[in-house]
Design a protein around this motif. Structure first.
Motif, PDB file in Angstrom:
ATOM      1  N   GLY A   1     114.337  -4.912  -5.449  1.00  0.00           N
ATOM      2  CA  GLY A   1     113.286  -3.897  -5.478  1.00  0.00           C
ATOM      3  C   GLY A   1     113.670  -2.622  -6.183  1.00  0.00           C
ATOM      4  O   GLY A   1     112.977  -1.605  -6.053  1.00  0.00           O
ATOM      5  N   GLU A   2     114.760  -2.655  -6.942  1.00  0.00           N
ATOM      6  CA  GLU A   2     115.211  -1.474  -7.661  1.00  0.00           C
ATOM      7  C   GLU A   2     116.096  -1.884  -8.815  1.00  0.00           C
ATOM      8  O   GLU A   2     116.579  -3.018  -8.890  1.00  0.00           O
ATOM      9  CB  GLU A   2     115.969  -0.529  -6.723  1.00  0.00           C
ATOM     10  CG  GLU A   2     117.210  -1.145  -6.096  1.00  0.00           C
ATOM     11  CD  GLU A   2     117.861  -0.237  -5.063  1.00  0.00           C
ATOM     12  OE1 GLU A   2     117.193   0.696  -4.580  1.00  0.00           O
ATOM     13  OE2 GLU A   2     119.046  -0.454  -4.753  1.00  0.00           O
ATOM     14  N   GLY A   3     116.309  -0.950  -9.719  1.00  0.00           N
ATOM     15  CA  GLY A   3     117.157  -1.230 -10.865  1.00  0.00           C
ATOM     16  C   GLY A   3     117.080  -0.117 -11.883  1.00  0.00           C
ATOM     17  O   GLY A   3     116.543   0.960 -11.615  1.00  0.00           O
ATOM     18  N   VAL A   4     117.627  -0.392 -13.076  1.00  0.00           N
ATOM     19  CA  VAL A   4     117.575   0.539 -14.189  1.00  0.00           C
ATOM     20  C   VAL A   4     116.732  -0.089 -15.292  1.00  0.00           C
ATOM     21  O   VAL A   4     116.139  -1.156 -15.101  1.00  0.00           O
ATOM     22  CB  VAL A   4     118.989   0.891 -14.684  1.00  0.00           C
ATOM     23  CG1 VAL A   4     119.743   1.664 -13.613  1.00  0.00           C
ATOM     24  CG2 VAL A   4     119.773  -0.357 -15.077  1.00  0.00           C
ATOM     25  N   CYS A   5     116.680   0.552 -16.447  1.00  0.00           N
ATOM     26  CA  CYS A   5     115.727   0.130 -17.473  1.00  0.00           C
ATOM     27  C   CYS A   5     115.899  -1.325 -17.886  1.00  0.00           C
ATOM     28  O   CYS A   5     114.909  -2.031 -18.087  1.00  0.00           O
ATOM     29  CB  CYS A   5     115.805   1.057 -18.679  1.00  0.00           C
ATOM     30  SG  CYS A   5     117.432   1.126 -19.482  1.00  0.00           S
ATOM     31  N   ARG A   6     117.145  -1.795 -18.025  1.00  0.00           N
ATOM     32  CA  ARG A   6     117.340  -3.187 -18.435  1.00  0.00           C
ATOM     33  C   ARG A   6     116.790  -4.142 -17.388  1.00  0.00           C
ATOM     34  O   ARG A   6     116.282  -5.223 -17.724  1.00  0.00           O
ATOM     35  CB  ARG A   6     118.807  -3.498 -18.726  1.00  0.00           C
ATOM     36  CG  ARG A   6     119.757  -3.257 -17.604  1.00  0.00           C
ATOM     37  CD  ARG A   6     121.116  -3.877 -17.826  1.00  0.00           C
ATOM     38  NE  ARG A   6     121.171  -5.203 -17.224  1.00  0.00           N
ATOM     39  CZ  ARG A   6     122.086  -6.111 -17.497  1.00  0.00           C
ATOM     40  NH1 ARG A   6     123.004  -5.859 -18.413  1.00  0.00           N
ATOM     41  NH2 ARG A   6     122.091  -7.274 -16.890  1.00  0.00           N
ATOM     42  N   ASP A   7     116.862  -3.765 -16.103  1.00  0.00           N
ATOM     43  CA  ASP A   7     116.336  -4.615 -15.036  1.00  0.00           C
ATOM     44  C   ASP A   7     114.808  -4.676 -15.094  1.00  0.00           C
ATOM     45  O   ASP A   7     114.213  -5.744 -14.915  1.00  0.00           O
ATOM     46  CB  ASP A   7     116.800  -4.089 -13.681  1.00  0.00           C
ATOM     47  CG  ASP A   7     118.310  -3.968 -13.585  1.00  0.00           C
ATOM     48  OD1 ASP A   7     118.994  -4.978 -13.845  1.00  0.00           O
ATOM     49  OD2 ASP A   7     118.806  -2.877 -13.266  1.00  0.00           O
ATOM     50  N   PHE A   8     114.170  -3.532 -15.332  1.00  0.00           N
ATOM     51  CA  PHE A   8     112.721  -3.510 -15.508  1.00  0.00           C
ATOM     52  C   PHE A   8     112.330  -4.399 -16.689  1.00  0.00           C
ATOM     53  O   PHE A   8     111.379  -5.186 -16.606  1.00  0.00           O
ATOM     54  CB  PHE A   8     112.246  -2.080 -15.773  1.00  0.00           C
ATOM     55  CG  PHE A   8     112.099  -1.212 -14.550  1.00  0.00           C
ATOM     56  CD1 PHE A   8     110.841  -0.763 -14.137  1.00  0.00           C
ATOM     57  CD2 PHE A   8     113.206  -0.810 -13.822  1.00  0.00           C
ATOM     58  CE1 PHE A   8     110.703   0.052 -13.022  1.00  0.00           C
ATOM     59  CE2 PHE A   8     113.083   0.004 -12.703  1.00  0.00           C
ATOM     60  CZ  PHE A   8     111.822   0.438 -12.303  1.00  0.00           C
ATOM     61  N   ALA A   9     113.057  -4.266 -17.802  1.00  0.00           N
ATOM     62  CA  ALA A   9     112.725  -5.046 -18.993  1.00  0.00           C
ATOM     63  C   ALA A   9     112.898  -6.540 -18.748  1.00  0.00           C
ATOM     64  O   ALA A   9     112.062  -7.357 -19.174  1.00  0.00           O
ATOM     65  CB  ALA A   9     113.596  -4.595 -20.167  1.00  0.00           C
ATOM     66  N   HIS A  10     113.968  -6.931 -18.064  1.00  0.00           N
ATOM     67  CA  HIS A  10     114.185  -8.355 -17.782  1.00  0.00           C
ATOM     68  C   HIS A  10     113.068  -8.937 -16.927  1.00  0.00           C
ATOM     69  O   HIS A  10     112.606 -10.063 -17.158  1.00  0.00           O
ATOM     70  CB  HIS A  10     115.533  -8.566 -17.083  1.00  0.00           C
ATOM     71  CG  HIS A  10     116.706  -8.388 -17.984  1.00  0.00           C
ATOM     72  ND1 HIS A  10     117.935  -7.979 -17.527  1.00  0.00           N
ATOM     73  CD2 HIS A  10     116.845  -8.577 -19.315  1.00  0.00           C
ATOM     74  CE1 HIS A  10     118.782  -7.926 -18.543  1.00  0.00           C
ATOM     75  NE2 HIS A  10     118.147  -8.276 -19.636  1.00  0.00           N
ATOM     76  N   LEU A  11     112.619  -8.186 -15.931  1.00  0.00           N
ATOM     77  CA  LEU A  11     111.546  -8.693 -15.074  1.00  0.00           C
ATOM     78  C   LEU A  11     110.243  -8.798 -15.843  1.00  0.00           C
ATOM     79  O   LEU A  11     109.515  -9.797 -15.712  1.00  0.00           O
ATOM     80  CB  LEU A  11     111.380  -7.791 -13.844  1.00  0.00           C
ATOM     81  CG  LEU A  11     110.355  -8.248 -12.805  1.00  0.00           C
ATOM     82  CD1 LEU A  11     110.606  -9.685 -12.365  1.00  0.00           C
ATOM     83  CD2 LEU A  11     110.344  -7.303 -11.604  1.00  0.00           C
ATOM     84  N   VAL A  12     109.926  -7.803 -16.663  1.00  0.00           N
ATOM     85  CA  VAL A  12     108.720  -7.874 -17.498  1.00  0.00           C
ATOM     86  C   VAL A  12     108.777  -9.100 -18.401  1.00  0.00           C
ATOM     87  O   VAL A  12     107.803  -9.873 -18.512  1.00  0.00           O
ATOM     88  CB  VAL A  12     108.562  -6.597 -18.338  1.00  0.00           C
ATOM     89  CG1 VAL A  12     107.493  -6.789 -19.415  1.00  0.00           C
ATOM     90  CG2 VAL A  12     108.195  -5.409 -17.459  1.00  0.00           C
ATOM     91  N   VAL A  13     109.904  -9.299 -19.071  1.00  0.00           N
ATOM     92  CA  VAL A  13     110.051 -10.417 -19.995  1.00  0.00           C
ATOM     93  C   VAL A  13     109.908 -11.750 -19.265  1.00  0.00           C
ATOM     94  O   VAL A  13     109.212 -12.668 -19.729  1.00  0.00           O
ATOM     95  CB  VAL A  13     111.405 -10.326 -20.729  1.00  0.00           C
ATOM     96  CG1 VAL A  13     111.755 -11.651 -21.407  1.00  0.00           C
ATOM     97  CG2 VAL A  13     111.371  -9.212 -21.755  1.00  0.00           C
ATOM     98  N   ALA A  14     110.550 -11.901 -18.116  1.00  0.00           N
ATOM     99  CA  ALA A  14     110.482 -13.153 -17.365  1.00  0.00           C
ATOM    100  C   ALA A  14     109.057 -13.468 -16.936  1.00  0.00           C
ATOM    101  O   ALA A  14     108.596 -14.618 -17.040  1.00  0.00           O
ATOM    102  CB  ALA A  14     111.398 -13.091 -16.144  1.00  0.00           C
ATOM    103  N   LEU A  15     108.324 -12.466 -16.463  1.00  0.00           N
ATOM    104  CA  LEU A  15     106.942 -12.682 -16.022  1.00  0.00           C
ATOM    105  C   LEU A  15     106.038 -13.065 -17.189  1.00  0.00           C
ATOM    106  O   LEU A  15     105.186 -13.955 -17.068  1.00  0.00           O
ATOM    107  CB  LEU A  15     106.420 -11.421 -15.336  1.00  0.00           C
ATOM    108  CG  LEU A  15     107.058 -11.086 -13.980  1.00  0.00           C
ATOM    109  CD1 LEU A  15     106.632  -9.702 -13.523  1.00  0.00           C
ATOM    110  CD2 LEU A  15     106.695 -12.138 -12.929  1.00  0.00           C
ATOM    111  N   LEU A  16     106.216 -12.405 -18.333  1.00  0.00           N
ATOM    112  CA  LEU A  16     105.365 -12.719 -19.488  1.00  0.00           C
ATOM    113  C   LEU A  16     105.663 -14.116 -20.026  1.00  0.00           C
ATOM    114  O   LEU A  16     104.731 -14.880 -20.331  1.00  0.00           O
ATOM    115  CB  LEU A  16     105.567 -11.667 -20.576  1.00  0.00           C
ATOM    116  CG  LEU A  16     104.969 -10.294 -20.272  1.00  0.00           C
ATOM    117  CD1 LEU A  16     105.397  -9.275 -21.324  1.00  0.00           C
ATOM    118  CD2 LEU A  16     103.443 -10.373 -20.211  1.00  0.00           C
TER     119      LEU A  16
END
Length: 267
Positions: free
Chosen positions: A155-170
């Motif tokens: 439920g938390e992270g830094v920018c690379r973590d946000f980007a990885h989750l966005v990429v995986a979902l898309l």
């Protein structure tokens, strides 16, 4: 638009090694770029081999002995670059799961969350909003080997973590997506930044679940499947310690206004 970016790193090397840096901006066709890059080991300049990678990624590789390495880079980018090219290989590669963006673990979940937005420009906005609402941006909260699943569970992270989750979902809903490391005028705290890029309506569009910097001002450094392809520093042999890192990115004049419902390309 005129943007000025720089990076300064100090690396302590305690065993002879081979280092690879990705801190120089990618080629910007249609824009003017002036830059300077130097590597100084124990007070003496040393050469680096520049390797040209996919999407214009520029890897600077050097063999170094024990000592203190100082790396400095600065660039001025005037104008906006042409849209990023699209190839059939890209559209195949960036649908596949990767080390940090495990799209195959999200197939059913993503379809349930975003099924009503498939084939819609609103999908990017919805994924960005969803990730931004689920995650807290907490510097130092994640491990360098964490993937998208780890990030969602934490439920938390830094920018690379946000980007990885966005990429995986898309990718899980059949939208080609990739990670881009960037210089980001307006970012606070200032650092190298990571965002996602998704293929929509014939172009690569940037998605940033952190909303920490206007997308219109971003400057591309490296592009790839995930952070394994875009890391600013890789070490392949001996032991090193990053002693300091300073990153600067400014847009001359007022920063652009960004709105999450807009389709924006990195330029």
């Amino acid at each position: 638009m005129k943007r000025e970016v720089s990076a300064a790193l100090e690396v302590e090397i305690t065993g002879p090694t081979t280092l690879e840096f990705q801190i120089a901006v990618a080629p910007h066709p249609g824009a003017s770029v002036s830059e300077a890059l130097s590597f100084v080991l124990n007070g003496a300049p040393i050469p680096a081999l520049e390797i040209s990678g996919t999407h214009g990624n520029r890897i600077h590789k050097l063999d170094v002995g024990v000592g203190d390495l100082k790396v400095t880079y600065e660039a001025t980018i005037t104008g906006r670059t042409d849209p990023a090219p699209v190839t059939e290989y890209d559209l195949s590669m960036y649908l596949r799961p990767s080390r940090y963006a495990e799209a195959d673990k999200f197939y059913g979940f993503a379809a349930t969350e975003f099924g009503s937005f498939l084939e819609s420009e609103a999908l990017l906005e919805q994924v960005s909003v969803w990730v931004g609402a689920r995650l807290n941006y907490v510097p130092g909260s994640s491990d360098p080997i964490d993937g998208a699943v780890d990030t969602l569970l934490a439920g938390e992270g830094v920018c690379r973590d946000f980007a990885h989750l966005v990429v995986a979902l898309l990718r899980a809903v059949n939208v080609p997506a990739r990670v881009v490391s960037v210089y980001a005028p307006g970012l606070y705290p200032m650092d190298f930044h990571a965002v996602a890029e998704a293929y929509v309506n014939g172009q690569w569009r940037v998605v940033d679940g952190t909303l920490l910097a206007p997308r219109q001002s971003l400057v591309r450094i490296a592009t790839g499947r995930d952070a394994a392809d875009t890391a600013f520093l890789d070490n392949h042999k001996g032991a090193i310690a990053l002693q300091s890192l300073e990153v600067m990115a400014i847009a001359v004049g007022d920063l652009p206004r960004d709105s999450i419902d807009q389709l924006v390309s990195i330029g």
